[in-house]
Scaffold this active site. Structure first.
Site, PDB file in Angstrom:
ATOM      1  N   LYS A  28       0.829  -1.214   0.000  1.00 12.88           N
ATOM      2  CA  LYS A  28       0.000   0.000   0.000  1.00 12.88           C
ATOM      3  C   LYS A  28       0.860   1.260   0.000  1.00 12.88           C
ATOM      4  CE  LYS A  28      -1.810   1.977   3.994  1.00 12.88           C
ATOM      5  NZ  LYS A  28      -1.583   3.395   4.108  1.00 12.88           N
ATOM      6  N   ASN A  29       1.845   1.311   0.893  1.00 14.73           N
ATOM      7  CA  ASN A  29       2.565   2.574   1.071  1.00 14.73           C
ATOM      8  C   ASN A  29       3.524   2.891  -0.073  1.00 14.73           C
ATOM      9  OD1 ASN A  29       1.084   3.156   3.280  1.00 14.73           O
ATOM     10  ND2 ASN A  29       2.629   2.523   4.778  1.00 14.73           N
TER      11      ASN A  29
ATOM     12  N   ARG B 104      -4.174  10.140   3.527  1.00 19.53           N
ATOM     13  CA  ARG B 104      -2.958  10.888   3.774  1.00 19.53           C
ATOM     14  C   ARG B 104      -2.167  11.098   2.476  1.00 19.53           C
ATOM     15  NH1 ARG B 104      -1.664  14.240   7.350  1.00 19.53           N
ATOM     16  NH2 ARG B 104       0.552  14.521   7.606  1.00 19.53           N
TER      17      ARG B 104
ATOM     18  N   CYS C  63      -5.398   8.274   8.779  1.00 18.35           N
ATOM     19  CA  CYS C  63      -5.761   7.687  10.074  1.00 18.35           C
ATOM     20  C   CYS C  63      -5.505   8.658  11.213  1.00 18.35           C
ATOM     21  CB  CYS C  63      -4.916   6.440  10.332  1.00 18.35           C
ATOM     22  SG  CYS C  63      -5.518   4.984   9.509  1.00 18.35           S
TER      23      CYS C  63
ATOM     24  N   ARG D 278       0.160  14.496  12.718  1.00 24.06           N
ATOM     25  CA  ARG D 278       0.503  14.370  11.306  1.00 24.06           C
ATOM     26  C   ARG D 278       0.756  15.713  10.585  1.00 24.06           C
ATOM     27  NH1 ARG D 278      -2.070   8.976   8.892  1.00 24.06           N
ATOM     28  NH2 ARG D 278       0.059   8.881   8.153  1.00 24.06           N
ATOM     29  N   PRO D 279       1.690  16.525  11.119  1.00 23.01           N
ATOM     30  CA  PRO D 279       2.033  17.768  10.405  1.00 23.01           C
ATOM     31  C   PRO D 279       2.772  17.467   9.104  1.00 23.01           C
ATOM     32  CG  PRO D 279       3.579  17.386  12.207  1.00 23.01           C
ATOM     33  CD  PRO D 279       2.541  16.281  12.281  1.00 23.01           C
ATOM     34  N   ILE D 280       2.854  18.479   8.208  1.00 26.44           N
ATOM     35  CA  ILE D 280       3.628  18.265   6.963  1.00 26.44           C
ATOM     36  C   ILE D 280       4.686  19.365   6.799  1.00 26.44           C
ATOM     37  CG2 ILE D 280       1.903  16.883   5.757  1.00 26.44           C
ATOM     38  CD1 ILE D 280       1.245  19.397   4.093  1.00 26.44           C
ATOM     39  N   ASP D 281       5.142  19.887   7.931  1.00 26.71           N
ATOM     40  CA  ASP D 281       6.120  20.986   7.883  1.00 26.71           C
ATOM     41  C   ASP D 281       7.433  20.584   7.194  1.00 26.71           C
ATOM     42  OD1 ASP D 281       6.171  19.361  10.335  1.00 26.71           O
ATOM     43  OD2 ASP D 281       7.965  20.506  10.817  1.00 26.71           O
TER      44      ASP D 281
ATOM     45  N   ASP E   5       3.772   0.417  11.936  1.00 20.08           N
ATOM     46  CA  ASP E   5       2.518  -0.118  11.396  1.00 20.08           C
ATOM     47  C   ASP E   5       2.262  -1.569  11.820  1.00 20.08           C
ATOM     48  OD1 ASP E   5       2.249   2.321  10.192  1.00 20.08           O
ATOM     49  OD2 ASP E   5       2.948   1.670   8.235  1.00 20.08           O
TER      50      ASP E   5
ATOM     51  N   ILE F 142       6.776   6.704  17.041  1.00 17.06           N
ATOM     52  CA  ILE F 142       6.566   7.536  15.838  1.00 17.06           C
ATOM     53  C   ILE F 142       5.274   8.359  15.929  1.00 17.06           C
ATOM     54  CG2 ILE F 142       6.480   7.547  13.296  1.00 17.06           C
ATOM     55  CD1 ILE F 142       9.017   6.104  14.150  1.00 17.06           C
TER      56      ILE F 142
ATOM     57  N   ARG G 238      -9.037   0.185   3.744  1.00 13.36           N
ATOM     58  CA  ARG G 238      -8.128   1.149   3.110  1.00 13.36           C
ATOM     59  C   ARG G 238      -6.785   0.503   2.804  1.00 13.36           C
ATOM     60  NH1 ARG G 238      -6.588   5.355   6.570  1.00 13.36           N
ATOM     61  NH2 ARG G 238      -5.065   5.402   4.916  1.00 13.36           N
TER      62      ARG G 238
HETATM   63  C1  EPZ Z   1       4.110   6.791   6.291  1.00 16.91           C
HETATM   64  O1  EPZ Z   1       3.421   7.911   6.834  1.00 16.91           O
HETATM   65  C2  EPZ Z   1       3.087   5.705   6.156  1.00 16.91           C
HETATM   66  N1  EPZ Z   1       2.001   6.195   5.312  1.00 16.91           N
HETATM   67  C3  EPZ Z   1       2.553   5.317   7.523  1.00 16.91           C
HETATM   68  O2  EPZ Z   1       1.724   4.199   7.344  1.00 16.91           O
HETATM   69  C4  EPZ Z   1       3.691   4.928   8.446  1.00 16.91           C
HETATM   70  O3  EPZ Z   1       3.189   4.719   9.751  1.00 16.91           O
HETATM   71  C5  EPZ Z   1       4.757   6.023   8.477  1.00 16.91           C
HETATM   72  O4  EPZ Z   1       5.172   6.355   7.130  1.00 16.91           O
HETATM   73  C6  EPZ Z   1       5.985   5.636   9.274  1.00 16.91           C
HETATM   74  O5  EPZ Z   1       6.544   4.465   8.767  1.00 16.91           O
HETATM   75  C7  EPZ Z   1       2.133   6.213   4.004  1.00 16.91           C
HETATM   76  O6  EPZ Z   1       3.138   5.793   3.443  1.00 16.91           O
HETATM   77  C8  EPZ Z   1       0.981   6.714   3.226  1.00 16.91           C
HETATM   78  P1  EPZ Z   1       6.324  10.082   8.333  1.00 16.91           P
HETATM   79  P2  EPZ Z   1       4.057   9.354   6.794  1.00 16.91           P
HETATM   80  O7  EPZ Z   1       6.314  11.338   7.549  1.00 16.91           O
HETATM   81  O8  EPZ Z   1       4.888   9.469   5.572  1.00 16.91           O
HETATM   82  C9  EPZ Z   1       6.453  13.363  11.901  1.00 16.91           C
HETATM   83  C10 EPZ Z   1      -0.186   2.868   7.676  1.00 16.91           C
HETATM   84  O9  EPZ Z   1      -0.779   2.375   8.665  1.00 16.91           O
HETATM   85  N2  EPZ Z   1       6.420  14.351  10.814  1.00 16.91           N
HETATM   86  O10 EPZ Z   1       7.473   9.161   8.236  1.00 16.91           O
HETATM   87  O11 EPZ Z   1       2.960  10.329   6.985  1.00 16.91           O
HETATM   88  C11 EPZ Z   1       5.110  12.656  12.041  1.00 16.91           C
HETATM   89  O12 EPZ Z   1       4.210  13.409  12.803  1.00 16.91           O
HETATM   90  C12 EPZ Z   1       0.361   4.277   7.721  1.00 16.91           C
HETATM   91  O13 EPZ Z   1      -0.028   2.286   6.602  1.00 16.91           O
HETATM   92  C13 EPZ Z   1       6.520  15.690  11.104  1.00 16.91           C
HETATM   93  O14 EPZ Z   1       6.637  16.105  12.269  1.00 16.91           O
HETATM   94  O15 EPZ Z   1       4.996   9.272   8.060  1.00 16.91           O
HETATM   95  C14 EPZ Z   1       5.512  11.344  12.670  1.00 16.91           C
HETATM   96  O16 EPZ Z   1       5.662  11.516  14.052  1.00 16.91           O
HETATM   97  C15 EPZ Z   1      -0.096   5.096   8.818  1.00 16.91           C
HETATM   98  N3  EPZ Z   1       6.468  16.587  10.078  1.00 16.91           N
HETATM   99  C16 EPZ Z   1       6.878  11.065  12.049  1.00 16.91           C
HETATM  100  O17 EPZ Z   1       7.356  12.338  11.591  1.00 16.91           O
HETATM  101  C17 EPZ Z   1       6.356  16.194   8.783  1.00 16.91           C
HETATM  102  O18 EPZ Z   1       6.343  17.059   7.885  1.00 16.91           O
HETATM  103  C18 EPZ Z   1       6.890  10.054  10.911  1.00 16.91           C
HETATM  104  O19 EPZ Z   1       6.085  10.503   9.856  1.00 16.91           O
HETATM  105  C19 EPZ Z   1       6.253  14.818   8.486  1.00 16.91           C
HETATM  106  C20 EPZ Z   1       6.285  13.909   9.520  1.00 16.91           C
END
Ligand code: EPZ
Length: 417
Positions: A22-23, A92, A116, A121-124, A304, A326, A396
């Site tokens: 999926k991811n 997402r 979810c 889940r910020p995107i900064d 996950d 995480i 999903r």
């Molecule tokens: C991906 O999410 C996966 N989703 C998630 O899978 C997975 O849990 C995660 O990576 C970690 O492995 C997809 O691929 C669609 P991150 P992502 O950016 O990319 C913080 C599932 O169940 N962060 O690595 O959104 C954030 O808050 C899902 O399949 C910021 O602070 O994860 C978190 O604490 C759920 N600012 C950490 O980093 C940002 O701009 C990891 O997030 C981005 C992230």
């Protein structure tokens, strides 16, 4: 709304074939708009996140042809329009259209992404990276507006190894001028798969799968081709199921190296597991040792798989700890597990799990994708009937879950209510 009804405590045996990840798929689909022409993606899982992304491609006037697990995406008539909340909020991964549209069109209008409820889940980190490449970013009425006259390669250091930011910044930089270096990049197997798709389109990327990715911009990308790698999270979920109620349950079409952090824990717990080249065979044992798990970025124990694993820890003989590092909100499934008879105490992002507990069926609610999968595992382990509500979360990310489980002997049914 959909509901899953499970008659538990049956021994499951046979083969479960794992689908595409999926991811990875949720990034490969948006990546196709970076190319001019037709791209082909094979082994795409049939999940609702796939359909939500295809809806967005249709809004962008791209044509998608679906044949089984193969997608052919034609971007010839791409029309860059605003992506409304109705579409962006569904998942997402809609945020991958930000990096892809910025890279290709230098302009994006998109409402905030969904996903979810597992944390803020910020995107900064994504946005800071886009700005470093030269984009101007505004937020107006919940809508991101990203614009650049041109994107220029640069050094970008991620403050956290974010999966999404690493992928989005690859998308934004493949067509930029000059060289971009992403430092402290995420190393997930999916990232290499996505980079290989971009390379098949003509992109110049080195180091994907390591924490330093070097991208040298090219002028144009053409239709590419990729096969989605096997889903290590789906595989991990069913391997745990095998340890709970399996008798030679074979999880096949997998890359065992991608889930070593899980299989090494299962070996520590004294489970009956055989690891082969592209499959794992696992059976329930009477005495499982407790263990401690701490989720980490790849190749650490995947966040996950933490929730499904917590179900197995309820069956171990003694006290185990499950520490999530995480996401702030990964314990949404615990009240339901305790209602089913588990003995779990949550403090902040950690859970103390005392086993073994006899689980009994009752009515529970899936609060998120992996938490929902954990409840399915618990229901298949429990005596009696378990009713899982809000199954849409699970659909999903788990392709044909009902059929896959029925084929190995599970009594399970999904009903519309
Ligand atoms: C991906 O999410 C996966 N989703 C998630 O899978 C997975 O849990 C995660 O990576 C970690 O492995 C997809 O691929 C669609 P991150 P992502 O950016 O990319 C913080 C599932 O169940 N962060 O690595 O959104 C954030 O808050 C899902 O399949 C910021 O602070 O994860 C978190 O604490 C759920 N600012 C950490 O980093 C940002 O701009 C990891 O997030 C981005 C992230």
């Amino acid at each position: 709304m959909k509901q899953m009804i499970i008659e538990g405590n049956n021994t499951l045996t046979g083969k479960i074939k794992i689908g595409g990840a999926k991811n990875s798929a949720v990034a490969l689909i948006p990546a196709s708009i970076l190319a001019s022409g037709i791209s082909q993606i094979d082994n795409v899982p049939n999940i609702s996140d796939r359909d939500a992304l295809i809806d967005i491609l249709n809004i962008l006037n791209c044509n998608v042809d679906i044949k089984g697990d193969q997608l052919k995406i034609d971007t010839t008539n791409l029309r860059n329009t605003s992506i409304d909340e109705k579409y962006s909020k569904k998942l997402r991964a809609s945020y991958y259209f930000m990096g892809a549209l910025l890279g290709k069109e230098k302009y994006v209008e998109m409402c905030i992404p969904g996903g979810c409820n597992i944390g803020a889940r910020p995107i900064d980190i994504h946005i800071d990276g886009f700005k470093a490449l030269g984009a101007k970013v505004k937020i107006e009425n919940n809508k991101y507006i990203l614009q650049a006259d041109k994107l220029i390669g640069t050094d970008i250091y991620l403050r956290f190894q974010s999966v999404g930011a690493t992928i989005n910044l690859m998308f934004a930089s493949v067509l930029a001028e000059g060289k971009t270096v992403i430092h402290n990049a995420a190393k997930e197997a999916e990232i290499e798969n996505i980079a290989n798709f971009l390379i098949s389109m003509g992109a110049n990327i080195e180091g994907a799968g390591t924490d330093k990715i070097i991208i040298t911009g090219v002028k144009e990308l053409y239709g590419g081709k990729i096969t989605v790698l096997p889903d290590r999270i789906e595989a991990g979920t069913y391997i745990i199921l095998g340890a709970l109620v399996g008798k030679n349950l074979c999880i096949n079409n997998i890359i065992p190296k991608h889930i070593e952090s899980l299989t090494s824990k299962l070996i520590d717990m004294d489970s009956d597991i055989t690891i082969n080249e592209d499959n794992i065979v696992i059976s329930k044992v009477d005495h499982l040792k407790p263990t401690n798990i701490k989720t980490l970025v790849y190749p650490g124990f995947p966040t996950d798989i933490g929730q499904p694993m917590s179900v197995l820890l309820t069956q171990a003989n003694g006290t185990s700890l499950f520490e999530e590092t995480i996401w702030e909100n990964r314990m949404g499934h615990v009240p339901s597990l305790n209602k089913m008879g588990a003995n779990i105490t949550v403090k902040n992002m950690s859970a103390m799990i005392i086993g073994p507990s006899k689980l009994h069926g009752c009515e529970v609610i899936a609060t998120d994708l992996r938490g929902g999968a954990a409840l399915v595992l618990a229901g298949l382990t429990a005596t009696g009937t378990t009713i899982v509500n809000d199954v849409e979360h699970i659909l999903r990310g788990y392709e044909n879950i009902e059929t896959k489980l029925r084929n190995v002997g599970a009594k399970i049914e999904i009903k519309e209510i």
